[in-house]
Scaffold this motif. Structure first.
Motif, PDB file in Angstrom:
ATOM      1  N   TYR A 116       0.837  -1.209   0.000  1.00 13.19           N
ATOM      2  CA  TYR A 116       0.000   0.000   0.000  1.00 13.19           C
ATOM      3  C   TYR A 116       0.870   1.257   0.000  1.00 13.19           C
ATOM      4  CZ  TYR A 116      -2.797   3.875   1.679  1.00 13.19           C
ATOM      5  OH  TYR A 116      -3.374   5.110   1.805  1.00 13.19           O
ATOM      6  N   PHE A 117       1.921   1.235   0.829  1.00  7.07           N
ATOM      7  CA  PHE A 117       2.804   2.406   0.903  1.00  7.07           C
ATOM      8  C   PHE A 117       3.487   2.651  -0.447  1.00  7.07           C
ATOM      9  CE2 PHE A 117       6.692   4.709   1.910  1.00  7.07           C
ATOM     10  CZ  PHE A 117       6.197   5.726   2.707  1.00  7.07           C
ATOM     11  N   PHE A 118       3.949   1.560  -1.089  1.00  5.29           N
ATOM     12  CA  PHE A 118       4.533   1.684  -2.430  1.00  5.29           C
ATOM     13  C   PHE A 118       3.511   2.300  -3.390  1.00  5.29           C
ATOM     14  CE2 PHE A 118       7.929  -0.781  -0.884  1.00  5.29           C
ATOM     15  CZ  PHE A 118       8.933  -0.864  -1.840  1.00  5.29           C
ATOM     16  N   TRP A 119       2.296   1.803  -3.344  1.00 11.32           N
ATOM     17  CA  TRP A 119       1.238   2.299  -4.234  1.00 11.32           C
ATOM     18  C   TRP A 119       0.934   3.771  -3.942  1.00 11.32           C
ATOM     19  CZ3 TRP A 119      -3.645   4.063  -2.664  1.00 11.32           C
ATOM     20  CH2 TRP A 119      -4.549   4.341  -3.703  1.00 11.32           C
ATOM     21  N   ALA A 120       0.856   4.116  -2.649  1.00  9.42           N
ATOM     22  CA  ALA A 120       0.500   5.478  -2.257  1.00  9.42           C
ATOM     23  C   ALA A 120       1.522   6.489  -2.769  1.00  9.42           C
ATOM     24  CB  ALA A 120       0.374   5.575  -0.733  1.00  9.42           C
ATOM     25  N   LEU A 121       2.802   6.125  -2.718  1.00 15.69           N
ATOM     26  CA  LEU A 121       3.835   7.063  -3.148  1.00 15.69           C
ATOM     27  C   LEU A 121       4.118   6.980  -4.648  1.00 15.69           C
ATOM     28  CD1 LEU A 121       6.566   7.043  -0.339  1.00 15.69           C
ATOM     29  CD2 LEU A 121       4.874   8.792  -0.822  1.00 15.69           C
ATOM     30  N   ALA A 122       4.314   5.741  -5.128  1.00 16.14           N
ATOM     31  CA  ALA A 122       4.779   5.583  -6.509  1.00 16.14           C
ATOM     32  C   ALA A 122       3.673   5.757  -7.547  1.00 16.14           C
ATOM     33  CB  ALA A 122       5.430   4.213  -6.682  1.00 16.14           C
ATOM     34  N   ILE A 123       2.470   5.359  -7.216  1.00 15.52           N
ATOM     35  CA  ILE A 123       1.374   5.403  -8.205  1.00 15.52           C
ATOM     36  C   ILE A 123       0.377   6.520  -7.889  1.00 15.52           C
ATOM     37  CG2 ILE A 123      -0.536   4.089  -9.225  1.00 15.52           C
ATOM     38  CD1 ILE A 123       1.129   1.550  -8.672  1.00 15.52           C
ATOM     39  N   LYS A 124      -0.116   6.529  -6.670  1.00 14.31           N
ATOM     40  CA  LYS A 124      -1.105   7.546  -6.281  1.00 14.31           C
ATOM     41  C   LYS A 124      -0.466   8.914  -6.052  1.00 14.31           C
ATOM     42  CE  LYS A 124      -5.419   8.514  -5.246  1.00 14.31           C
ATOM     43  NZ  LYS A 124      -6.454   8.495  -6.290  1.00 14.31           N
ATOM     44  N   ARG A 125       0.841   8.921  -5.783  1.00 15.24           N
ATOM     45  CA  ARG A 125       1.607  10.156  -5.546  1.00 15.24           C
ATOM     46  C   ARG A 125       1.031  10.988  -4.414  1.00 15.24           C
ATOM     47  NH1 ARG A 125       3.828  12.299 -11.422  1.00 15.24           N
ATOM     48  NH2 ARG A 125       4.140  10.257 -12.350  1.00 15.24           N
ATOM     49  N   MET A 126       0.723  10.329  -3.319  1.00 18.10           N
ATOM     50  CA  MET A 126       0.240  11.038  -2.132  1.00 18.10           C
ATOM     51  C   MET A 126       1.367  11.846  -1.508  1.00 18.10           C
ATOM     52  SD  MET A 126      -2.040   8.310   0.015  1.00 18.10           S
ATOM     53  CE  MET A 126      -3.411   7.420  -0.701  1.00 18.10           C
ATOM     54  N   LYS A 127       1.007  12.874  -0.776  1.00 17.76           N
ATOM     55  CA  LYS A 127       1.987  13.587   0.040  1.00 17.76           C
ATOM     56  C   LYS A 127       2.503  12.625   1.107  1.00 17.76           C
ATOM     57  CE  LYS A 127       0.018  18.204  -0.602  1.00 17.76           C
ATOM     58  NZ  LYS A 127       1.131  18.723  -1.398  1.00 17.76           N
ATOM     59  N   GLY A 128       3.768  12.791   1.484  1.00 17.19           N
ATOM     60  CA  GLY A 128       4.401  11.836   2.378  1.00 17.19           C
ATOM     61  C   GLY A 128       3.689  11.646   3.699  1.00 17.19           C
ATOM     62  N   HIS A 129       3.211  12.748   4.300  1.00 17.99           N
ATOM     63  CA  HIS A 129       2.582  12.605   5.623  1.00 17.99           C
ATOM     64  C   HIS A 129       1.224  11.906   5.522  1.00 17.99           C
ATOM     65  CE1 HIS A 129       1.101  16.494   4.103  1.00 17.99           C
ATOM     66  NE2 HIS A 129       0.036  16.309   4.854  1.00 17.99           N
ATOM     67  N   ILE A 130       0.540  12.080   4.390  1.00 17.94           N
ATOM     68  CA  ILE A 130      -0.743  11.379   4.208  1.00 17.94           C
ATOM     69  C   ILE A 130      -0.495   9.898   3.946  1.00 17.94           C
ATOM     70  CG2 ILE A 130      -2.788  11.201   2.743  1.00 17.94           C
ATOM     71  CD1 ILE A 130      -2.583  14.221   2.293  1.00 17.94           C
ATOM     72  N   ALA A 131       0.487   9.594   3.098  1.00 15.93           N
ATOM     73  CA  ALA A 131       0.830   8.196   2.839  1.00 15.93           C
ATOM     74  C   ALA A 131       1.282   7.509   4.120  1.00 15.93           C
ATOM     75  CB  ALA A 131       1.933   8.121   1.780  1.00 15.93           C
ATOM     76  N   GLY A 132       2.105   8.195   4.912  1.00 18.58           N
ATOM     77  CA  GLY A 132       2.589   7.620   6.163  1.00 18.58           C
ATOM     78  C   GLY A 132       1.471   7.381   7.156  1.00 18.58           C
ATOM     79  N   LEU A 133       0.577   8.361   7.299  1.00 23.59           N
ATOM     80  CA  LEU A 133      -0.512   8.239   8.265  1.00 23.59           C
ATOM     81  C   LEU A 133      -1.479   7.126   7.879  1.00 23.59           C
ATOM     82  CD1 LEU A 133      -1.848   9.357  10.814  1.00 23.59           C
ATOM     83  CD2 LEU A 133      -3.051  11.020   9.380  1.00 23.59           C
ATOM     84  N   THR A 134      -1.859   7.060   6.598  1.00 24.92           N
ATOM     85  CA  THR A 134      -2.798   6.015   6.172  1.00 24.92           C
ATOM     86  C   THR A 134      -2.162   4.629   6.229  1.00 24.92           C
ATOM     87  OG1 THR A 134      -2.192   6.514   3.863  1.00 24.92           O
ATOM     88  CG2 THR A 134      -4.209   7.524   4.733  1.00 24.92           C
ATOM     89  N   THR A 135      -0.849   4.544   5.955  1.00 25.71           N
ATOM     90  CA  THR A 135      -0.157   3.259   6.077  1.00 25.71           C
ATOM     91  C   THR A 135      -0.120   2.819   7.532  1.00 25.71           C
ATOM     92  OG1 THR A 135       1.232   3.775   4.173  1.00 25.71           O
ATOM     93  CG2 THR A 135       1.987   2.011   5.615  1.00 25.71           C
ATOM     94  N   LEU A 136       0.114   3.755   8.431  1.00 26.07           N
ATOM     95  CA  LEU A 136       0.120   3.442   9.865  1.00 26.07           C
ATOM     96  C   LEU A 136      -1.237   2.908  10.306  1.00 26.07           C
ATOM     97  CD1 LEU A 136       1.278   3.488  12.725  1.00 26.07           C
ATOM     98  CD2 LEU A 136       0.689   5.922  12.849  1.00 26.07           C
ATOM     99  N   ILE A 137      -2.310   3.581   9.886  1.00 31.73           N
ATOM    100  CA  ILE A 137      -3.665   3.140  10.262  1.00 31.73           C
ATOM    101  C   ILE A 137      -3.939   1.738   9.712  1.00 31.73           C
ATOM    102  CG2 ILE A 137      -6.128   3.589   9.909  1.00 31.73           C
ATOM    103  CD1 ILE A 137      -5.374   6.616   9.876  1.00 31.73           C
ATOM    104  N   LEU A 138      -3.555   1.508   8.450  1.00 32.71           N
ATOM    105  CA  LEU A 138      -3.763   0.198   7.833  1.00 32.71           C
ATOM    106  C   LEU A 138      -2.975  -0.888   8.574  1.00 32.71           C
ATOM    107  CD1 LEU A 138      -4.932  -1.525   5.529  1.00 32.71           C
ATOM    108  CD2 LEU A 138      -2.942  -0.872   4.147  1.00 32.71           C
ATOM    109  N   SER A 139      -1.746  -0.592   8.971  1.00 32.17           N
ATOM    110  CA  SER A 139      -0.928  -1.594   9.671  1.00 32.17           C
ATOM    111  C   SER A 139      -1.534  -1.928  11.030  1.00 32.17           C
ATOM    112  CB  SER A 139       0.502  -1.083   9.839  1.00 32.17           C
ATOM    113  OG  SER A 139       0.578   0.019  10.716  1.00 32.17           O
ATOM    114  N   ILE A 140      -2.103  -0.941  11.702  1.00 35.10           N
ATOM    115  CA  ILE A 140      -2.756  -1.196  12.998  1.00 35.10           C
ATOM    116  C   ILE A 140      -3.974  -2.103  12.800  1.00 35.10           C
ATOM    117  CG2 ILE A 140      -4.086  -0.127  14.867  1.00 35.10           C
ATOM    118  CD1 ILE A 140      -2.213   2.305  14.652  1.00 35.10           C
TER     119      ILE A 140
END
Length: 565
Positions: free
Chosen positions: A27-51
């Motif tokens: 998901y993090f790869f997708w968020a940054l490489a494909i979706k091109r999310m801002k880093g803090h949004i990608a990080g926060l959503t990845t954290l929530i998903l991992s929890i």
């Protein structure tokens, strides 16, 4: 209530559990490489998903998953985020005071060629900072320097991340290597020898690769003599120091030898053409006039020394902070008789806080029968490398004669600039802690270890690569997977020293795509929110380089086995 990690939590099946464990990473790869999310949004959503995955799939108690995330977030802010704040602040002081213009002139007096500037600053100077401090300082400082010299911010950040590949294994006075001795029982010096028979191949190649990325093959060949001087000076010193002195000094000595060798060489040799980036070529006339003006200005040795003094002070303070005995005193753990160190120890002890992490401390068991692991919020205010850089910034204030009002104002501006990168770092380190508590990272390691005696030597560096991507640290990746590497190697007839070295050597190639490193680099060059662009720039190089390390290890396990100490 304790929690025992289950590495086959999904259907009692390792492969299926590994697929689930991969979800937040993919998901993090997708968020940054494909979706091109801002880093803090990608990080926060990845954290929530991992929890969510930790709680549902791995049956981690919800409060434990959340509190482990807070433990990671605190570590992300201190020491890592604190280094970024202090590093960017020091750089801004030199810019505001006009000293950086003198620094720029002094580098241009050695060479105006962007290819050679990258070798001097990103490769050699960055490696020195890695050896002395680590934890993001090398990329932050060297990338900021390149931007000040006129590099495109994205290029500056990407080049410094890739250049940082060569020194990471021996960073921070050899801590990544030393950290493997405890959990494995194998002497750090033996592991150091093996790493020193793998990384020099990369160290020779990285300078060529850096210039090739910047300028293409034809322009790279134009400066091949300088590339060979830089790479071989570093690689030969790295081999000799790692094999005959141990893991503490390879980076510092290799970087210094490479830096001075190239600087001296450039006094006698110049490229036929001066390379600049395409955007600069469009302004060729203006650049030429600017360079002429630069060449007309003459600064004294004292002025140049004063301009460089903030970075000389930075080097001195972080080197001092890295000395093991002083490090113990700064963190309040010194037990010797030296009066000065005892006084520092008292201050360090007062400024060190280790509160227990609620619901996590002594609650996580790695396997049946194991002792629950302690968990603390480790807050070392004096011992943090960022504090060493701040001290350099305080001394710099007096050298450049800046008012306290301007100094404080610049610090406030720095905090405002890096607020989103700090959030990114806090969330991605929190994500790393969650998946470690759940056992997801170990699940992935066990799955890779199942590749068998023929393929495992090739894939063993990928364990380190994965570990550094997750944790942002070669040290953490080595602690995480060292014992797994050793046990797997012994079970398939592979030399465990080779497997441990492979973990560290593979790990260095994962540093450039680690979310922490990406956030640090973006913060340093003013690209907050552009983490996806930098990730897309580095990911292909990371995969290419880890494959090279895999091939080296596979060969050393078979036809080149004589290289194993």
């Amino acid at each position: 209530m304790t929690f025992t990690q289950n590495f086959t939590a999904v259907g009692n099946n390792l492969a299926l559990t590994a697929i689930v464990a991969l979800i937040p990473i993919l998901y993090f790869f997708w968020a940054l490489a494909i979706k091109r999310m801002k880093g803090h949004i990608a990080g926060l959503t990845t954290l929530i998903l991992s929890i969510i995955i930790a709680v549902i799939a791995y049956k981690v108690p919800a409060e434990m998953a959340v509190m482990s995330a807070t433990q990671g977030a605190v570590y992300g802010v201190l020491p890592i985020g604190w280094i970024i704040v202090a590093s960017v602040f020091l750089y801004k002081l030199t810019v505001k005071s006009g000293q950086f213009e003198i620094i720029r002139h002094s580098v241009l007096s050695i060479t105006e060629d962007r290819r050679l500037q990258a070798l001097l600053v990103a490769f050699s100077f960055g490696a020195f900072l890695e050896g002395a401090a680590g934890f993001g300082a090398p990329v932050a400082i060297s990338a900021a320097l390149l931007v000040g010299l006129g590099f495109n911010p994205l290029y500056a950040a990407g080049i410094c991340l890739i250049a940082n590949t060569a020194p990471v294994a021996f960073g921070a006075i050899g801590i990544p290597v030393i950290a493997m001795e405890g959990p494995t029982g194998i002497a750090a010096k033996e592991i150091s020898k093996m790493i020193g028979r793998q990384l020099p191949f990369l160290s020779v190649f990285i300078p060529f690769y850096l210039v090739f990325i910047m300028a293409g093959f034809k322009k790279t060949m134009e400066v091949l003599p300088a590339i060979l001087v830089s790479g071989f000076a570093f690689a030969i010193t790295q081999y000799l120091t790692s094999n005959f002195l141990g893991p503490e000094l390879p980076d510092i000595l290799s970087a210094l030898v490479s830096l001075f060798a190239l600087a001296i060489f450039l006094n006698f040799w110049k490229p036929k053409t001066i390379f600049r980036f395409s955007a600069e070529q469009e302004l060729a006339a203006a650049v030429t006039i600017s360079c002429r003006k630069t060449n007309e200005v003459h600064y004294t040795g004292g002025q140049i020394f004063k301009a460089w003094s903030p970075f000389i002070l930075l080097t001195a303070t972080i080197s001092l902070w890295g000395i093991p005995t002083i490090k113990l005193a700064l963190s309040g753990h010194y037990e010797g008789a030296n009066a000065i160190l005892k006084a520092i120890n008292s201050i360090g002890h007062a400024l060190t806080f280790m509160p227990e992490v609620p619901f996590v401390h002594n609650k996580v068991i790695s396997k049946a029968g194991a002792v629950p692991a302690p968990a603390f919020y480790k807050i070392e205010l004096l011992a943090a490398a960022g504090t060493a850089i701040l001290i350099a910034a305080i001394i710099t204030k007096f050298i450049i004669k800046m008012s306290w009002n301007s100094w404080v104002q610049t610090f406030g501006e720095t905090l405002n600039e890096v607020k989103y990168p700090l959030l990114t770092i806090a969330t991605v380190v929190g994500f790393a802690y969650v998946i470690n508590v759940a056992g997801m990272s170990t699940t992935l390691g066990l799955a890779l270890a199942k590749t068998g005696p023929i393929l495992f030597p090739f894939f063993s560096p990928f364990l380190g690569w994965l570990g550094v991507f997750i944790t942002g640290s070669d040290t953490s990746a080595n602690v995480l997977f060292a014992n797994l590497q050793k046990v797997t190697a012994e079970s398939i007839g592979m030399n465990p020293i080779l497997a441990l070295a492979a973990n560290s050597s593979g790990g260095v190639t994962g540093k450039m795509i680690s979310p922490q490193s990406i956030a640090v680099a973006c913060a340093a060059v003013g690209l907050a929110g552009k983490e996806s662009e930098l990730f897309r720039f580095t990911i292909k190089h990371s995969i290419f380089l880890v494959i090279i390390v895999g091939i080296i290890v596979w060969l050393q396990n078979s036809v080149l086995s004589f290289m194993i100490p």
